[in-house]
Design an enzyme around this catalytic site. Structure first.
Site, short mmCIF file in Angstrom:
data_model
loop_
_atom_site.label_atom_id
_atom_site.label_comp_id
_atom_site.label_asym_id
_atom_site.label_seq_id
_atom_site.Cartn_x
_atom_site.Cartn_y
_atom_site.Cartn_z
N GLU A 98 1.04 -1.05 0.27
CA GLU A 98 0.07 0.07 -0.43
C GLU A 98 1.29 1.39 0.56
O GLU A 98 1.79 1.52 0.24
CB GLU A 98 -0.59 -0.27 1.54
CG GLU A 98 -1.85 1.06 1.29
CD GLU A 98 -2.97 0.81 2.33
OE1 GLU A 98 -3.59 1.92 2.63
OE2 GLU A 98 -2.15 0.56 3.15
N GLU A 129 -12.73 2.64 3.83
CA GLU A 129 -12.30 2.83 4.76
C GLU A 129 -12.01 4.64 4.84
O GLU A 129 -10.96 5.29 4.87
CB GLU A 129 -10.88 2.30 4.85
CG GLU A 129 -9.53 2.68 5.58
CD GLU A 129 -7.98 2.38 4.46
OE1 GLU A 129 -7.44 1.30 5.99
OE2 GLU A 129 -7.16 2.72 3.94
#
Length: 279
Positions: free
Chosen positions: A155, A256
Site C-alpha cells: 500500500e 476505509e
C-alpha cells in the site's frame, strides 16, 4: 454502472470503532454488509493469545460476514506508526513473528488478501538498509500468503499525513510489488490502490487507474478532503470506480473512511441498503 455494481467491504478498524472489537462484525452485518476487513487488531501484540484470535474468529462467523482483507502487524494504528517490516531491530522482528499468526488466522476465515504496510524511515538508518530489510520481509510475507492461497498487498500512503513513509506515489508502490514478485517468482504481490491516499498526494487518479488497474489486488476509498464518506468531499468516486471496472478490476472495494460526528451505522446513507450485500 456505478456504486451498485461494486463489491464493498467495511473496514472495522476505522468504522464502528465506537463499539468493542468483537461487536463490530455484527454491527456491519446489521448495516447490511456481508464482508469486512481489518487492520491488525492487536496493536501491542503481533502474537496474541489463541483465545483472543478464537474470539474474533467466532464474532466474525457468528455475524455471518466474510473477512476479505487483513493487515499484518503494523504497530500503533491509528497512531504514529506506519508499518514495521522495514524498521531494523525489534519492530521487524515483531513483524516476522506475526507473519504466520496472521496468515493462519486469515486462512481460518477464508481471507484471500494480506496487507503489509512498509514502515516509516528511521533517523540515522540508511534508507538502502531499510529497503533491503523490507524486501526480505515482504518475500517472507508473500510466501506465507501463497501458502494459504492469498495475495500480498503493498500500500501507498500520503506524504501530508505520513511524511516519513517512503511509498507515497503509485509508481513507488507498484515498484515494490514488482520487486517482490521478481524475488519470489510467485506473482502474488499486488498493489493496494487507496484512492484517498493517492488523491492526497495530488496524483492523476484516472491515469493511475489506466496504468495500474491490472496490477491492483484491492481498492480502498474515502472522500477528500476530510477522509469521510463518499459525497462529503469532492472526489468523483463513483466515476473512478466505474473506470476501474471498465479496466477489468473485479475485486473488493474497502470502505476505509471516518464516519464523522455520527454513529458509524449512519455513515452509509450514500449507498442504498439493497446493494450493500456483496454479490
Amino acid at each position: 454502472m456505478g456504486f451498485a455494481d461494486q463489491r464493498f467491504n467495511v473496514n472495522l478498524s476505522i468504522l464502528f470503532t465506537e463499539l468493542p472489537l468483537l461487536e463490530r462484525p455484527a454491527a456491519a452485518a446489521a448495516a447490511g454488509f456481508t464482508a469486512v476487513e481489518l487492520w491488525w487488531p492487536w496493536v501491542d501484540s503481533p502474537t496474541p493469545e489463541q483465545a483472543e484470535l478464537d474470539a474474533l474468529k467466532k464474532a466474525i462467523e457468528d455475524a455471518g460476514v466474510r473477512l476479505t482483507g487483513l493487515n499484518f502487524y503494523a504497530g500503533q494504528l491509528p497512531g504514529p506508526d506506519r508499518g514495521a517490516l522495514s524498521i531494523p531491530g525489534e519492530e521487524s522482528e515483531r513483524f516476522r513473528a506475526n507473519i504466520d499468526v496472521a496468515a493462519d488466522f486469515a486462512a481460518s476465515l477464508g481471507c484471500g488478501a494480506l496487507n503489509a504496510l512498509y514502515g516509516n524511515r528511521v533517523e540515522g538508518v540508511d534508507p538502502a538498509e531499510q529497503d533491503a530489510l523490507a524486501l526480505e520481509n515482504l518475500v517472507l510475507a508473500a510466501r506465507a500468503a501463497d501458502r494459504i492461497g492469498a495475495i500480498l498487498l503493498v500500500e501507498t500512503l500520503n506524504r501530508p499525513e505520513s511524511p516519513l513513509y517512503p511509498l507515497v506515489t503509485a509508481p513507488a508502490g507498484v515498484g515494490i510489488v514488482d520487486k517482490v514478485n521478481r524475488a519470489t517468482g510467485l506473482g502474488n504481490a499486488r498493489f493496494l490502490m487507496d484512492l484517498y491516499h493517492l488523491s492526497m498526494n495530488g496524483e492523476d487518479l484516472p491515469q493511475v487507474i489506466a496504468a495500474y488497474a491490472d496490477r491492483t489486488g484491492h481498492v480502498q476509498i474515502a472522500d477528500n478532503p476530510g477522509r469521510g464518506a463518499p459525497g462529503t468531499g469532492t472526489l468523483p468516486l463513483e466515476e473512478l470506480l466505474d473506470q476501474l471496472a471498465k479496466a477489468g478490476y473485479e475485486g473488493w472495494v474497502g470502505l476505509e473512511y471516518k464516519p464523522g460526528d455520527r454513529p458509524s451505522a449512519e455513515a452509509f446513507d450514500w449507498l442504498p441498503a439493497d446493494v450493500r450485500a456483496a454479490r
